[in-house]
Motif scaffolding. Structure first.
Motif, PDB file in Angstrom:
ATOM      1  N   GLU A   2       0.884  -1.079  -0.095  1.00 60.87           N
ATOM      2  CA  GLU A   2      -0.019  -0.032   0.093  1.00 60.87           C
ATOM      3  C   GLU A   2       0.832   1.315   0.055  1.00 60.87           C
ATOM      4  OE1 GLU A   2      -3.564   0.108   2.539  1.00 60.87           O
ATOM      5  OE2 GLU A   2      -3.350  -2.198   2.980  1.00 60.87           O
ATOM      6  N   LYS A   4       0.447   4.297  -0.825  1.00 62.03           N
ATOM      7  CA  LYS A   4       0.156   5.579  -0.418  1.00 62.03           C
ATOM      8  C   LYS A   4       0.171   5.888   1.047  1.00 62.03           C
ATOM      9  CE  LYS A   4      -4.613   4.054   0.989  1.00 62.03           C
ATOM     10  NZ  LYS A   4      -6.229   4.385   0.543  1.00 62.03           N
ATOM     11  N   ASN A   5       0.684   4.770   1.780  1.00 66.79           N
ATOM     12  CA  ASN A   5       1.084   4.928   2.970  1.00 66.79           C
ATOM     13  C   ASN A   5       2.487   5.698   3.335  1.00 66.79           C
ATOM     14  OD1 ASN A   5      -1.266   3.644   3.971  1.00 66.79           O
ATOM     15  ND2 ASN A   5      -0.246   1.925   4.517  1.00 66.79           N
ATOM     16  N   ARG A   8       1.353   8.944   4.097  1.00 69.17           N
ATOM     17  CA  ARG A   8       0.968   8.881   5.523  1.00 69.17           C
ATOM     18  C   ARG A   8       2.010   8.991   6.530  1.00 69.17           C
ATOM     19  NH1 ARG A   8      -3.725   4.275   4.704  1.00 69.17           N
ATOM     20  NH2 ARG A   8      -5.659   5.611   4.282  1.00 69.17           N
ATOM     21  N   GLY A   9       2.974   7.980   6.335  1.00 73.53           N
ATOM     22  CA  GLY A   9       4.116   7.679   7.419  1.00 73.53           C
ATOM     23  C   GLY A   9       5.107   8.947   7.311  1.00 73.53           C
ATOM     24  N   ALA A  27      -2.759   9.813  12.274  1.00 74.37           N
ATOM     25  CA  ALA A  27      -3.213   8.666  11.878  1.00 74.37           C
ATOM     26  C   ALA A  27      -5.029   8.703  11.871  1.00 74.37           C
ATOM     27  CB  ALA A  27      -2.856   7.448  12.505  1.00 74.37           C
ATOM     28  N   PHE A  32      -6.666   6.364   9.186  1.00 77.49           N
ATOM     29  CA  PHE A  32      -6.456   4.901   9.288  1.00 77.49           C
ATOM     30  C   PHE A  32      -6.144   4.459  10.468  1.00 77.49           C
ATOM     31  CE2 PHE A  32      -2.665   7.368   8.523  1.00 77.49           C
ATOM     32  CZ  PHE A  32      -1.554   6.653   9.131  1.00 77.49           C
ATOM     33  N   LEU A  36      -4.279   0.916  11.629  1.00 77.76           N
ATOM     34  CA  LEU A  36      -2.815   0.941  12.001  1.00 77.76           C
ATOM     35  C   LEU A  36      -2.647  -0.181  13.328  1.00 77.76           C
ATOM     36  CD1 LEU A  36       0.062   2.085  12.292  1.00 77.76           C
ATOM     37  CD2 LEU A  36      -0.855   3.827  13.659  1.00 77.76           C
ATOM     38  N   PHE A  54       1.144  -3.282   4.520  1.00 76.88           N
ATOM     39  CA  PHE A  54       0.414  -2.097   5.238  1.00 76.88           C
ATOM     40  C   PHE A  54       1.581  -1.339   6.071  1.00 76.88           C
ATOM     41  CE2 PHE A  54      -1.476   0.343   8.422  1.00 76.88           C
ATOM     42  CZ  PHE A  54      -2.550   1.233   7.581  1.00 76.88           C
ATOM     43  N   LEU A  58       4.656   2.353   5.314  1.00 75.48           N
ATOM     44  CA  LEU A  58       4.318   3.321   6.310  1.00 75.48           C
ATOM     45  C   LEU A  58       5.613   3.758   7.372  1.00 75.48           C
ATOM     46  CD1 LEU A  58       1.674   4.839   7.552  1.00 75.48           C
ATOM     47  CD2 LEU A  58       1.796   3.214   9.411  1.00 75.48           C
TER      48      LEU A  58
END
Length: 270
Positions: A2, A4-5, A8-9, A27, A32, A36, A54, A58
């Motif tokens: 994933e 796109k994480n 996010r990370g 988060a 998400f 997580l 996942f 991240l």
């Protein structure tokens, strides 16, 4: 994976570098948090491949942001500490409406939840009496006791990193090892990075199980305590009003930018 994480990370890592908002709060902002916690808890099960897909991107984003921003944070806290902390305050206060919304406070909060909220404010706000006024000058001695302190500081910080509340960096700042850790990251001092990182990893694995249990059985009560903790953290990091007019104007501006950043983050995935 994933992928796109990764972004996010990066958002989580950036928040964990600054003593303001926790990675857990980011988060929640990005929608998400439940995934997580489930992924961390499920990593040591037969479905570990799914959770690895996942968590790996991240983690890449988190590590990239931490190593990129540590020098910037050291510089800002050295030369512009007051405007920097006003940015954090704006970020924290900007998160509160989202936390109230996530808890559905209007419909779910009862008297006991209001009491828990104030307990959170008092518990975290009282940490102001233990705050290092110099934001930690850095520990130069590398003794066994120093590494023990760094390990358990990592454990304590990890609880804050994964909870949607006070940031792990704020915990490190209060303990007095924030500058030691960020300088070690900037200078690639691997002994400090590894020991602190092991403490953080141990704490995250342990805390994720506790958080999963309490969110499952006492979700509204946990959110009430978190909202109180977030509010109380403003008391801890408030640097006082600057006497210089330019610094005052700059602090007001950074406060407004912090509010705006929190608002934008809340809109990214909703």
């Amino acid at each position: 994976m994933e992928w796109k994480n990764i972004y996010r990370g990066m958002a989580m890592g950036a928040s964990d570098v600054v003593p303001g908002v926790s990675g857990g709060t980011i988060a929640v902002l990005l929608g998400f948090y439940d995934q997580l916690i489930a992924a961390i808890n499920g990593f040591f099960t037969k479905d570990w491949r799914k959770h690895f897909a996942f968590l790996f991107p991240l983690g890449l984003g988190v590590v990239f942001a931490i190593f990129t921003l540590s020098k910037v944070m050291n510089w800002l806290l050295k030369f512009y500490p007051v405007p920097t902390f006003f940015f954090f305050i704006g970020l924290i206060l900007g998160v509160l409406p989202l936390l109230f919304r996530e808890a559905d406070a209007k419909a779910t909060f009862k008297t006991r939840h209001i009491v828990l909220l104030f307990i959170g404010i008092i518990l975290i706000g009282s940490l102001v009496f233990f705050k290092d006024p110099n934001h930690g000058a850095g520990i130069t001695d590398r003794t066994v006791s120093t590494y023990i302190l760094l390990f358990f500081s990592g454990v304590a910080a990890s609880a804050a990193m994964i909870l949607p509340g006070v940031s792990g960096s704020l915990v490190l700042l209060i303990i007095g090892v924030y500058s030691t850790v960020t300088q070690a990251i900037s200078n690639l001092e691997f002994s400090v990075i590894i020991v602190t990182g092991l403490g953080i990893l141990f704490g995250i694995i342990f805390m994720s199980k506790l958080i999963h249990y309490f969110f499952k059985h006492f979700r509204v009560a946990v959110f009430a305590l978190i909202i109180g903790s977030v509010t109380g953290s403003v008391i801890v990091i408030f640097p006082g009003w600057p006497m210089d007019f330019f610094l005052l104007l700059l602090s007001i501006t950074t406060f407004a930018v912090g509010l705006l950043v929190a608002y934008i983050l809340g809109k990214i995935e909703y």
